[in-house]
Motif scaffolding. Structure first.
Motif, PDB file in Angstrom:
ATOM      1  N   LEU A  60     -52.532 -25.294  35.351  1.00 13.30           N
ATOM      2  CA  LEU A  60     -52.939 -26.660  35.050  1.00 13.30           C
ATOM      3  C   LEU A  60     -52.371 -27.097  33.698  1.00 13.30           C
ATOM      4  O   LEU A  60     -52.561 -26.428  32.688  1.00 13.30           O
ATOM      5  CB  LEU A  60     -54.471 -26.746  35.033  1.00 13.30           C
ATOM      6  CG  LEU A  60     -55.110 -28.118  34.812  1.00 13.30           C
ATOM      7  CD1 LEU A  60     -54.654 -29.111  35.868  1.00 13.30           C
ATOM      8  CD2 LEU A  60     -56.631 -27.981  34.824  1.00 13.30           C
TER       9      LEU A  60
ATOM     10  N   GLU B 154     -50.907 -30.833  31.293  1.00 10.84           N
ATOM     11  CA  GLU B 154     -51.141 -32.260  31.091  1.00 10.84           C
ATOM     12  C   GLU B 154     -49.864 -32.954  30.643  1.00 10.84           C
ATOM     13  O   GLU B 154     -49.009 -32.345  30.004  1.00 10.84           O
ATOM     14  CB  GLU B 154     -52.245 -32.489  30.046  1.00 10.84           C
ATOM     15  CG  GLU B 154     -53.634 -32.111  30.534  1.00 10.84           C
ATOM     16  CD  GLU B 154     -54.713 -32.550  29.561  1.00 10.84           C
ATOM     17  OE1 GLU B 154     -54.359 -32.958  28.429  1.00 10.84           O
ATOM     18  OE2 GLU B 154     -55.894 -32.489  29.922  1.00 10.84           O
TER      19      GLU B 154
ATOM     20  N   PHE C 203     -60.183 -30.608  38.861  1.00  6.91           N
ATOM     21  CA  PHE C 203     -59.095 -29.659  39.091  1.00  6.91           C
ATOM     22  C   PHE C 203     -59.519 -28.243  38.704  1.00  6.91           C
ATOM     23  O   PHE C 203     -59.286 -27.282  39.440  1.00  6.91           O
ATOM     24  CB  PHE C 203     -57.862 -30.068  38.282  1.00  6.91           C
ATOM     25  CG  PHE C 203     -56.987 -31.090  38.949  1.00  6.91           C
ATOM     26  CD1 PHE C 203     -57.539 -32.132  39.671  1.00  6.91           C
ATOM     27  CD2 PHE C 203     -55.617 -31.025  38.849  1.00  6.91           C
ATOM     28  CE1 PHE C 203     -56.742 -33.083  40.280  1.00  6.91           C
ATOM     29  CE2 PHE C 203     -54.802 -31.960  39.461  1.00  6.91           C
ATOM     30  CZ  PHE C 203     -55.364 -32.994  40.174  1.00  6.91           C
ATOM     31  N   GLU C 204     -60.113 -28.107  37.539  1.00  2.00           N
ATOM     32  CA  GLU C 204     -60.528 -26.792  37.052  1.00  2.00           C
ATOM     33  C   GLU C 204     -61.538 -26.148  38.005  1.00  2.00           C
ATOM     34  O   GLU C 204     -61.459 -24.945  38.288  1.00  2.00           O
ATOM     35  CB  GLU C 204     -61.133 -26.920  35.655  1.00  2.00           C
ATOM     36  CG  GLU C 204     -60.111 -27.286  34.582  1.00  2.00           C
ATOM     37  CD  GLU C 204     -60.761 -27.558  33.244  1.00  2.00           C
ATOM     38  OE1 GLU C 204     -62.009 -27.729  33.211  1.00  2.00           O
ATOM     39  OE2 GLU C 204     -60.044 -27.622  32.231  1.00  2.00           O
TER      40      GLU C 204
ATOM     41  N   ARG D 165     -59.422 -33.797  35.378  1.00  5.52           N
ATOM     42  CA  ARG D 165     -59.099 -32.432  34.965  1.00  5.52           C
ATOM     43  C   ARG D 165     -60.251 -31.479  35.263  1.00  5.52           C
ATOM     44  O   ARG D 165     -60.035 -30.356  35.711  1.00  5.52           O
ATOM     45  CB  ARG D 165     -58.755 -32.386  33.475  1.00  5.52           C
ATOM     46  CG  ARG D 165     -58.363 -30.977  33.024  1.00  5.52           C
ATOM     47  CD  ARG D 165     -58.138 -30.854  31.534  1.00  5.52           C
ATOM     48  NE  ARG D 165     -57.855 -29.470  31.199  1.00  5.52           N
ATOM     49  CZ  ARG D 165     -56.634 -28.948  31.122  1.00  5.52           C
ATOM     50  NH1 ARG D 165     -55.579 -29.716  31.373  1.00  5.52           N
ATOM     51  NH2 ARG D 165     -56.459 -27.668  30.830  1.00  5.52           N
TER      52      ARG D 165
ATOM     53  N   PRO E 197     -53.780 -34.685  34.321  1.00  5.34           N
ATOM     54  CA  PRO E 197     -53.489 -33.292  34.661  1.00  5.34           C
ATOM     55  C   PRO E 197     -52.468 -33.198  35.794  1.00  5.34           C
ATOM     56  O   PRO E 197     -52.391 -34.091  36.652  1.00  5.34           O
ATOM     57  CB  PRO E 197     -54.847 -32.759  35.122  1.00  5.34           C
ATOM     58  CG  PRO E 197     -55.520 -33.954  35.705  1.00  5.34           C
ATOM     59  CD  PRO E 197     -55.059 -35.132  34.888  1.00  5.34           C
ATOM     60  N   TYR E 198     -51.682 -32.156  35.792  1.00  5.03           N
ATOM     61  CA  TYR E 198     -50.790 -31.855  36.907  1.00  5.03           C
ATOM     62  C   TYR E 198     -50.682 -30.353  37.048  1.00  5.03           C
ATOM     63  O   TYR E 198     -51.157 -29.598  36.185  1.00  5.03           O
ATOM     64  CB  TYR E 198     -49.413 -32.505  36.717  1.00  5.03           C
ATOM     65  CG  TYR E 198     -48.571 -31.908  35.611  1.00  5.03           C
ATOM     66  CD1 TYR E 198     -47.645 -30.898  35.885  1.00  5.03           C
ATOM     67  CD2 TYR E 198     -48.696 -32.344  34.288  1.00  5.03           C
ATOM     68  CE1 TYR E 198     -46.865 -30.351  34.873  1.00  5.03           C
ATOM     69  CE2 TYR E 198     -47.922 -31.806  33.281  1.00  5.03           C
ATOM     70  CZ  TYR E 198     -47.009 -30.805  33.578  1.00  5.03           C
ATOM     71  OH  TYR E 198     -46.243 -30.263  32.577  1.00  5.03           O
ATOM     72  N   LEU E 199     -50.076 -29.900  38.128  1.00  5.41           N
ATOM     73  CA  LEU E 199     -49.992 -28.473  38.416  1.00  5.41           C
ATOM     74  C   LEU E 199     -48.537 -28.069  38.600  1.00  5.41           C
ATOM     75  O   LEU E 199     -47.782 -28.753  39.296  1.00  5.41           O
ATOM     76  CB  LEU E 199     -50.789 -28.127  39.685  1.00  5.41           C
ATOM     77  CG  LEU E 199     -52.307 -28.295  39.567  1.00  5.41           C
ATOM     78  CD1 LEU E 199     -52.948 -28.298  40.944  1.00  5.41           C
ATOM     79  CD2 LEU E 199     -52.903 -27.205  38.707  1.00  5.41           C
TER      80      LEU E 199
ATOM     81  N   TRP F 291     -53.344 -26.965  47.054  1.00  5.98           N
ATOM     82  CA  TRP F 291     -54.228 -26.300  46.096  1.00  5.98           C
ATOM     83  C   TRP F 291     -54.077 -24.780  46.176  1.00  5.98           C
ATOM     84  O   TRP F 291     -54.184 -24.084  45.165  1.00  5.98           O
ATOM     85  CB  TRP F 291     -55.684 -26.663  46.375  1.00  5.98           C
ATOM     86  CG  TRP F 291     -56.072 -28.067  46.042  1.00  5.98           C
ATOM     87  CD1 TRP F 291     -56.349 -29.074  46.920  1.00  5.98           C
ATOM     88  CD2 TRP F 291     -56.241 -28.632  44.734  1.00  5.98           C
ATOM     89  NE1 TRP F 291     -56.673 -30.221  46.254  1.00  5.98           N
ATOM     90  CE2 TRP F 291     -56.611 -29.970  44.901  1.00  5.98           C
ATOM     91  CE3 TRP F 291     -56.103 -28.120  43.442  1.00  5.98           C
ATOM     92  CZ2 TRP F 291     -56.867 -30.825  43.830  1.00  5.98           C
ATOM     93  CZ3 TRP F 291     -56.359 -28.964  42.368  1.00  5.98           C
ATOM     94  CH2 TRP F 291     -56.730 -30.301  42.569  1.00  5.98           C
TER      95      TRP F 291
END
Length: 238
Positions: A22, A24, A117-118, A114, A51-53, A14
């Motif tokens: 971020l 998608e 994640f945000e 998501r 979602p992915y990073l 992270w």
């Protein structure tokens, strides 16, 4: 180079990302287009996304350096070698982009993952300006979980594992720290238990003499207490 973790992205992953990293992807596109697997996923999930990073290596390293002090102050200085070697690993074996794959966390496009994640990424951004993550917030929670379970495997919990990672030197260093830290607490507990045993034997012996005025009950009481203590010790060792 790949690192793997279980259930949820580890904290040091992270630390490489920000809210703008971020993105998608369609759940169906986890399989190659034109395959039966892709068609099956498309039929099941349609246009649903997860979602992915993804971030360029330079930005990832910049964030890791900027957030080091804030995270180490919470995780503990004994883990600074792990943090620093992880940064070196990203610099040497990842690039030009770092990708965090999360298809296993897909929620069918409902947006719950998501949103989490945000929140985590926004909370981590506080470290970039010298502020601590919010107390009881999205980042504080995994830190607390790590502090509770770090004795199991700090590398697995903080960074995941992969080919050549962690290094043998890092494993040995962390093992030495893990052995040293509990040993002092164990010594304190052992000393306290030893004093309790001594006091118990003395009290029982004095009580036996006071009640009978004879030495033999003292010997019997001492033997009984000693037998109970030895049996308890053997049971704990087993």
């Amino acid at each position: 180079m790949e690192l793997e973790a279980k259930n949820w992205p580890p904290l040091l992953w992270w630390a490489m990302f920000g809210p703008k990293d971020l993105a998608e992807a369609r759940i169906a596109d986890t399989e190659d287009a034109g395959t039966e697997e892709h068609a099956e996923l498309l039929s099941q999930w349609g246009e649903a996304t997860y979602p992915y990073l993804v971030v360029d290596q330079r930005a990832a390293l910049s964030r890791l350096h900027a957030r080091r002090q804030g995270l180490i102050s919470r995780l503990g200085p004994q883990l600074s070698p792990l943090y620093d070697e992880f940064v070196a690993l990203i610099a040497a074996r990842f690039g030009p982009y770092v990708l965090l794959r999360t298809e296993a966390l897909a929620d069918g496009g409902e947006g719950g993952v998501r949103l989490v994640f945000e929140e985590i990424l926004a909370d981590l951004e506080r470290l970039d300006t010298g502020h601590a993550p919010a107390a009881g917030g999205p980042v504080d929670s995994p830190i607390s979980d790590f502090q509770r379970w770090q004795h199991t495997d700090p590398v697995w919990l903080l960074s995941g594992v992969g080919d050549g990672w962690p290094s043998v030197a890092l494993q040995e260093r962390l093992a030495a720290i893990a052995v040293g830290r509990p040993s002092s607490r164990s010594a304190e507990r052992s000393t306290a238990v030893a004093w309790v045993r001594v006091i118990l034997v003395v009290v029982c012996s004095i009580g036996a003499y006071w009640l009978t005025g004879s030495v033999w009950p003292i010997v019997v009481a001492f033997g009984v207490v000693l037998t109970v203590l030895v049996a308890g010790f053997v049971r704990r060792q087993g």
